[in-house]
Scaffold this active site. Sequence first.
Site, PDB file in Angstrom:
ATOM      1  CB  ILE A  29      -0.982  -0.002   1.196  1.00 21.43           C
ATOM      2  CG1 ILE A  29      -1.793  -1.297   1.189  1.00 21.43           C
ATOM      3  CG2 ILE A  29      -1.912   1.220   1.123  1.00 21.43           C
ATOM      4  CD1 ILE A  29      -2.729  -1.477   2.369  1.00 21.43           C
ATOM      5  CB  THR A  89      -6.763  -3.667  10.647  1.00 20.66           C
ATOM      6  OG1 THR A  89      -7.397  -4.845  10.160  1.00 20.66           O
ATOM      7  CG2 THR A  89      -6.542  -3.837  12.136  1.00 20.66           C
ATOM      8  CE1 TYR A 140      -2.121  -6.191  11.016  1.00 19.80           C
ATOM      9  CE2 TYR A 140      -4.429  -6.781  10.753  1.00 19.80           C
ATOM     10  CZ  TYR A 140      -3.355  -5.985  10.429  1.00 19.80           C
ATOM     11  OH  TYR A 140      -3.509  -4.972   9.535  1.00 19.80           O
ATOM     12  NE  ARG A 196     -12.097 -11.391   6.101  1.00 18.85           N
ATOM     13  CZ  ARG A 196     -12.836 -12.263   6.789  1.00 18.85           C
ATOM     14  NH1 ARG A 196     -14.154 -12.254   6.680  1.00 18.85           N
ATOM     15  NH2 ARG A 196     -12.264 -13.142   7.595  1.00 18.85           N
TER      16      ARG A 196
HETATM   17  N1  UDP Z   1      -8.715 -17.002   2.137  1.00 21.85           N
HETATM   18  C1  UDP Z   1      -8.862 -18.264   1.594  1.00 21.85           C
HETATM   19  N2  UDP Z   1      -7.772 -18.859   1.049  1.00 21.85           N
HETATM   20  C2  UDP Z   1      -6.542 -18.274   1.008  1.00 21.85           C
HETATM   21  C3  UDP Z   1      -6.400 -16.974   1.560  1.00 21.85           C
HETATM   22  C4  UDP Z   1      -7.520 -16.358   2.126  1.00 21.85           C
HETATM   23  O1  UDP Z   1      -9.956 -18.840   1.618  1.00 21.85           O
HETATM   24  O2  UDP Z   1      -5.585 -18.876   0.519  1.00 21.85           O
HETATM   25  C5  UDP Z   1      -9.891 -16.337   2.720  1.00 21.85           C
HETATM   26  C6  UDP Z   1      -9.712 -15.973   4.196  1.00 21.85           C
HETATM   27  O3  UDP Z   1     -10.153 -17.041   5.012  1.00 21.85           O
HETATM   28  C7  UDP Z   1     -10.585 -14.726   4.313  1.00 21.85           C
HETATM   29  C8  UDP Z   1     -10.523 -14.090   2.941  1.00 21.85           C
HETATM   30  O4  UDP Z   1     -10.062 -15.106   2.057  1.00 21.85           O
HETATM   31  O5  UDP Z   1     -11.918 -15.112   4.557  1.00 21.85           O
HETATM   32  C9  UDP Z   1      -9.571 -12.914   2.872  1.00 21.85           C
HETATM   33  O6  UDP Z   1      -8.341 -13.308   3.450  1.00 21.85           O
HETATM   34  P1  UDP Z   1      -7.025 -12.447   3.325  1.00 21.85           P
HETATM   35  O7  UDP Z   1      -5.921 -13.226   3.962  1.00 21.85           O
HETATM   36  O8  UDP Z   1      -6.840 -12.005   1.926  1.00 21.85           O
HETATM   37  O9  UDP Z   1      -7.342 -11.131   4.179  1.00 21.85           O
HETATM   38  P2  UDP Z   1      -7.823 -10.953   5.717  1.00 21.85           P
HETATM   39  O10 UDP Z   1      -9.328 -10.867   5.642  1.00 21.85           O
HETATM   40  O11 UDP Z   1      -7.336 -12.104   6.507  1.00 21.85           O
HETATM   41  O12 UDP Z   1      -7.216  -9.663   6.113  1.00 21.85           O
END
Ligand code: UDP
Length: 391
Positions: free
Chosen positions: A14, A130, A205, A285
């Site tokens: 970012i 966040t 986090y 999300r």
């Molecule tokens: N996710 C997934 N497979 C992956 C990575 C992420 O299913 O390999 C899902 C994760 O469980 C969440 C969403 O995608 O529901 C977004 O995850 P990411 O790690 O991108 O961002 P976060 O929401 O954790 O900040």
Amino acid sequence: MNDIIMVTGGAGYIGSHVVKLLLEKKQKVFIFDNLSAGHNQVLEFFKKTYGADADSFIFINADTLDEEGLRKAIDSVRKNHWISGIIDFAAKIAVGESQQKPLDYFTTNVVGFRNLLMATDHIPLVKSSTAAAYGSPLEEDIPLKESVIPKMIAAKRYDRSQLLPASVPFETLIEWYTKEVVEKYPFFYLDKADLEFLHIPVNVYGVTKVICEIMLKKHEKEAGRKHMALRYFNAAGADPSGLIGEDHIPETHLVPLVLKAAMGKVKCITVFGDDYDTPDGTCIRDYISVMDLADVHIIALNYIIKGGGSRTYNLGTNNGQTVMQIIEAAKKVTGRNIPVEMSGRREGDPTALVADASLIKKELGWKAKRGIDEIVSSAWKWHSSHPDGYK
Ligand code: UDP
């Protein structure tokens, strides 16, 4: 003396998009980065595009954990410039890893931030925060308004920490904070309301980022520091040029991993859980374009530089996508098959996080402009032209 804006983590994902936009606006930038997650190639790109170091930007390779190095870097920049604002991206960001390595996350995200605050007096500061601040919210609270936190606390839903099994208990995190921050600077003490807020995040986090939001409030009281805490939902996408983009090592984020699966760089995309209470069982999300984030960081910083009051805002789109919807969007954009494998839930993942971003719209007039197709297309332009990232 010319003014300069300090961007910590300015060679990261970012950060690099914000720096690019600042440089395009002919704003001089001081990039402070230890290159642990940032990329030298980003700096090379800036040099080639916007001119050698001294003309457009100053880069100092140092760590916020090195208090003396940080102060020296700031002093050296101050010889010829006036630092008018700071945008702080220096942090560790992987939720899953934070559960495994809490001390690393606490040290970088909290102790590093303490050092930055103490080394930079009352310079207006924009802090990346966040959506993890909202923990695992109830469905009735989505989309999330900033005001839901006091509501959650008042409803006494959080009389103890919601931290999911991590390799450290919540109480230890607070002990570390007391030892590293409060014992050195007593004005950073945590009162009952702070502790209640800290009970909401479900991962380490999130706890470290809420600590930073609380520290900003205390620092404003103590030293008059104006600040903006910007709670990003899920940053994704890339600059439309395709020349800079997302490259985390290891990559854990959904959008880049889905596109790597489309390219055959990873065998498949593993979906973490299909038994959530959502229309297709996968997590929801709110994906926001990194280009929208770049715009709003500059708007937010200008607002406090010009005397506007400190604020905490959600940065999102008011729309949520399930993991499967992201995979579908990527299939459409890439025209490729994306192999999918279902797996169990990932620790620390809440069911749904969607922003109500109307407060920043009302107060600063900013609204995210780019939708999911544009986010995925821009990310695809970057990944398909840089299959190994910056390497
Ligand atoms: N996710 C997934 N497979 C992956 C990575 C992420 O299913 O390999 C899902 C994760 O469980 C969440 C969403 O995608 O529901 C977004 O995850 P990411 O790690 O991108 O961002 P976060 O929401 O954790 O900040």
